[in-house]
Design a protein around this motif. Structure first.
Motif, PDB file in Angstrom:
ATOM      1  N   VAL A  83      66.192  74.977  -6.099  1.00 29.92           N
ATOM      2  CA  VAL A  83      66.282  73.520  -5.978  1.00 29.92           C
ATOM      3  C   VAL A  83      64.946  72.942  -5.521  1.00 29.92           C
ATOM      4  N   ASN A  84      64.320  73.602  -4.563  1.00 26.59           N
ATOM      5  CA  ASN A  84      63.030  73.133  -4.060  1.00 26.59           C
ATOM      6  C   ASN A  84      61.946  73.171  -5.130  1.00 26.59           C
ATOM      7  N   GLU A  85      61.979  74.215  -5.929  1.00 25.22           N
ATOM      8  CA  GLU A  85      60.973  74.345  -6.990  1.00 25.22           C
ATOM      9  C   GLU A  85      61.085  73.183  -7.980  1.00 25.22           C
ATOM     10  N   LYS A  86      62.305  72.828  -8.330  1.00 19.12           N
ATOM     11  CA  LYS A  86      62.512  71.690  -9.227  1.00 19.12           C
ATOM     12  C   LYS A  86      62.136  70.381  -8.530  1.00 19.12           C
ATOM     13  N   GLY A  87      62.462  70.294  -7.236  1.00 16.64           N
ATOM     14  CA  GLY A  87      62.154  69.089  -6.480  1.00 16.64           C
ATOM     15  C   GLY A  87      60.666  68.847  -6.352  1.00 16.64           C
ATOM     16  N   GLU A  88      59.908  69.914  -6.202  1.00 17.43           N
ATOM     17  CA  GLU A  88      58.450  69.772  -6.091  1.00 17.43           C
ATOM     18  C   GLU A  88      57.877  69.163  -7.363  1.00 17.43           C
ATOM     19  N   LYS A  89      58.421  69.544  -8.507  1.00 16.14           N
ATOM     20  CA  LYS A  89      57.971  68.971  -9.777  1.00 16.14           C
ATOM     21  C   LYS A  89      58.334  67.491  -9.855  1.00 16.14           C
ATOM     22  N   ALA A  90      59.490  67.126  -9.303  1.00 12.55           N
ATOM     23  CA  ALA A  90      59.915  65.721  -9.318  1.00 12.55           C
ATOM     24  C   ALA A  90      58.958  64.857  -8.516  1.00 12.55           C
ATOM     25  N   LEU A  91      58.405  65.405  -7.451  1.00 11.10           N
ATOM     26  CA  LEU A  91      57.477  64.642  -6.616  1.00 11.10           C
ATOM     27  C   LEU A  91      56.087  64.528  -7.234  1.00 11.10           C
ATOM     28  N   GLN A  92      55.851  65.237  -8.322  1.00 10.81           N
ATOM     29  CA  GLN A  92      54.535  65.196  -8.965  1.00 10.81           C
ATOM     30  C   GLN A  92      54.483  64.217 -10.130  1.00 10.81           C
ATOM     31  N   SER A  93      55.543  63.458 -10.333  1.00  2.85           N
ATOM     32  CA  SER A  93      55.578  62.487 -11.432  1.00  2.85           C
ATOM     33  C   SER A  93      54.809  61.231 -11.042  1.00  2.85           C
ATOM     34  N   ASP A  94      54.665  60.309 -11.990  1.00  2.44           N
ATOM     35  CA  ASP A  94      53.945  59.054 -11.745  1.00  2.44           C
ATOM     36  C   ASP A  94      54.904  57.895 -11.489  1.00  2.44           C
ATOM     37  N   LEU A  95      56.140  58.190 -11.172  1.00  3.05           N
ATOM     38  CA  LEU A  95      57.128  57.145 -10.923  1.00  3.05           C
ATOM     39  C   LEU A  95      56.863  56.442  -9.591  1.00  3.05           C
ATOM     40  N   PRO A  96      57.456  55.269  -9.390  1.00  2.00           N
ATOM     41  CA  PRO A  96      57.374  54.620  -8.070  1.00  2.00           C
ATOM     42  C   PRO A  96      57.952  55.538  -6.993  1.00  2.00           C
ATOM     43  N   GLU A  99      61.772  56.082  -6.806  1.00  2.00           N
ATOM     44  CA  GLU A  99      62.325  56.867  -7.912  1.00  2.00           C
ATOM     45  C   GLU A  99      61.980  58.344  -7.750  1.00  2.00           C
ATOM     46  N   GLN A 100      60.791  58.644  -7.266  1.00  2.00           N
ATOM     47  CA  GLN A 100      60.424  60.039  -7.017  1.00  2.00           C
ATOM     48  C   GLN A 100      61.336  60.653  -5.956  1.00  2.00           C
ATOM     49  N   LEU A 101      61.557  59.908  -4.891  1.00  2.00           N
ATOM     50  CA  LEU A 101      62.415  60.405  -3.821  1.00  2.00           C
ATOM     51  C   LEU A 101      63.840  60.611  -4.306  1.00  2.00           C
ATOM     52  N   MET A 102      64.343  59.710  -5.127  1.00  2.00           N
ATOM     53  CA  MET A 102      65.709  59.832  -5.613  1.00  2.00           C
ATOM     54  C   MET A 102      65.854  61.032  -6.558  1.00  2.00           C
ATOM     55  N   LYS A 103      64.864  61.293  -7.384  1.00  2.00           N
ATOM     56  CA  LYS A 103      64.918  62.467  -8.242  1.00  2.00           C
ATOM     57  C   LYS A 103      64.939  63.729  -7.391  1.00  2.00           C
ATOM     58  N   PHE A 104      64.149  63.722  -6.332  1.00  2.00           N
ATOM     59  CA  PHE A 104      64.070  64.873  -5.435  1.00  2.00           C
ATOM     60  C   PHE A 104      65.408  65.110  -4.738  1.00  2.00           C
ATOM     61  N   PHE A 105      65.967  64.069  -4.140  1.00  2.00           N
ATOM     62  CA  PHE A 105      67.188  64.240  -3.353  1.00  2.00           C
ATOM     63  C   PHE A 105      68.441  64.360  -4.214  1.00  2.00           C
ATOM     64  N   THR A 106      68.400  63.868  -5.452  1.00  2.00           N
ATOM     65  CA  THR A 106      69.540  64.049  -6.354  1.00  2.00           C
ATOM     66  C   THR A 106      69.804  65.530  -6.591  1.00  2.00           C
ATOM     67  N   LEU A 107      68.751  66.306  -6.703  1.00  2.00           N
ATOM     68  CA  LEU A 107      68.905  67.747  -6.890  1.00  2.00           C
ATOM     69  C   LEU A 107      69.655  68.378  -5.719  1.00  2.00           C
ATOM     70  N   ARG A 108      69.353  67.923  -4.512  1.00  2.00           N
ATOM     71  CA  ARG A 108      69.990  68.488  -3.327  1.00  2.00           C
ATOM     72  C   ARG A 108      71.445  68.035  -3.211  1.00  2.00           C
ATOM     73  N   TYR A 109      71.700  66.755  -3.458  1.00  2.00           N
ATOM     74  CA  TYR A 109      73.081  66.266  -3.391  1.00  2.00           C
ATOM     75  C   TYR A 109      73.953  66.978  -4.431  1.00  2.00           C
TER      76      TYR A 109
END
Length: 236
Positions: A83-96, A99-109
């Motif tokens: 989950v963390n590995e996927k989340g790290e990629k989510a934080l590397q996007s160019d989104l606001p 949106e980056q935080l929500m992509k990251f935490f959606t994986l955990r939820y």
């Protein structure tokens, strides 16, 4: 890869009998712990019952986990690494930022919602992840290290957004990361306390709170305090 003499595909070296036995015991212990935690609940489960279910001596259980909490972490650590590995990629996007935080935490939820009884125990047992204690088992220490890694990732994200002029630079990025983590840890525990936690419901509230944190409580006025920077004031 082919064997140069036979021309046949060469497989990885077979595991020795001792190593196969260790892996089989680990598999049985993890499966037994999962079953007992789900059936009895974390508080009522015992390491003795888990050992009996896994058909191993109780001392063998402690070879793989220091205590009951460590057994719980043993079950979920590999999953959360993914989950963390996927989340790290989510934080590397160019989104606001939101949106980056929500992509990251959606994986955990999404992960926590799969087996709420285990998730509640894991989040509850590690709610004090910043506490300096010395009685952590190997698997619990691994869980704590992942949380610290998340804080570092969020700090880097906040710093990048500040440097790009996307968010105000009036607060240290470490403080911003701490606020985000505090909101998440509080909310995920509240959400998991529900009978059947639905990710969409929990994520909607998390989004609202993170949006409020990013937006702030302006306009600037007498009731808006200065944000501590952690730096010592200069001597006059």
């Amino acid at each position: 890869m082919k064997d140069t003499l036979t021309g046949k595909s060469a497989s990885a070296p077979a595991l020795g009998l001792r190593e196969r036995s260790k892996q089989d015991k680990l598999r049985r212990i993890k499966q037994a712990a999962r079953e007992v935690f789900l059936e009895k609940g974390f508080d009522d489960a015992t390491t003795r019952e888990i050992a009996q279910r896994a058909d191993v001596a109780i001392g063998t259980v402690f070879v793989y986990a220091a205590d009951k909490r460590d057994l719980l972490m043993l079950i979920i650590n590999n999953d959360l690494d993914a989950v963390n590995e996927k989340g790290e990629k989510a934080l590397q996007s160019d989104l606001p930022l939101l949106e980056q935080l929500m992509k990251f935490f959606t994986l955990r939820y999404t992960y926590w919602a799969k087996e709420p009884p285990l998730s509640r125990a894991a989040v509850q047992e590690t709610a004090d992840f910043l506490a300096e204690t010395t009685d952590k088992g190997k698997e619990t220490s691994r869980f704590y290290a992942r949380r610290s890694n998340i804080s570092s990732m969020l700090t880097d994200l906040a710093r990048q957004k500040q440097e790009a002029g996307k968010i105000a630079n009036t607060a240290p990025p470490e403080l911003i990361a701490g606020l985000i983590m505090t909101i998440y840890l509080t909310e995920v525990r509240r959400w998991l306390a529900q009978g059947t936690p639905k990710p969409a419901v929990g994520l909607a509230r998390l989004r609202a709170l993170l949006a409020l944190a990013i937006q702030g409580l302006g306009p600037t006025g007498a009731e808006v305090p200065a944000i501590p920077t952690g730096k010592k004031p200069r001597a006059k």
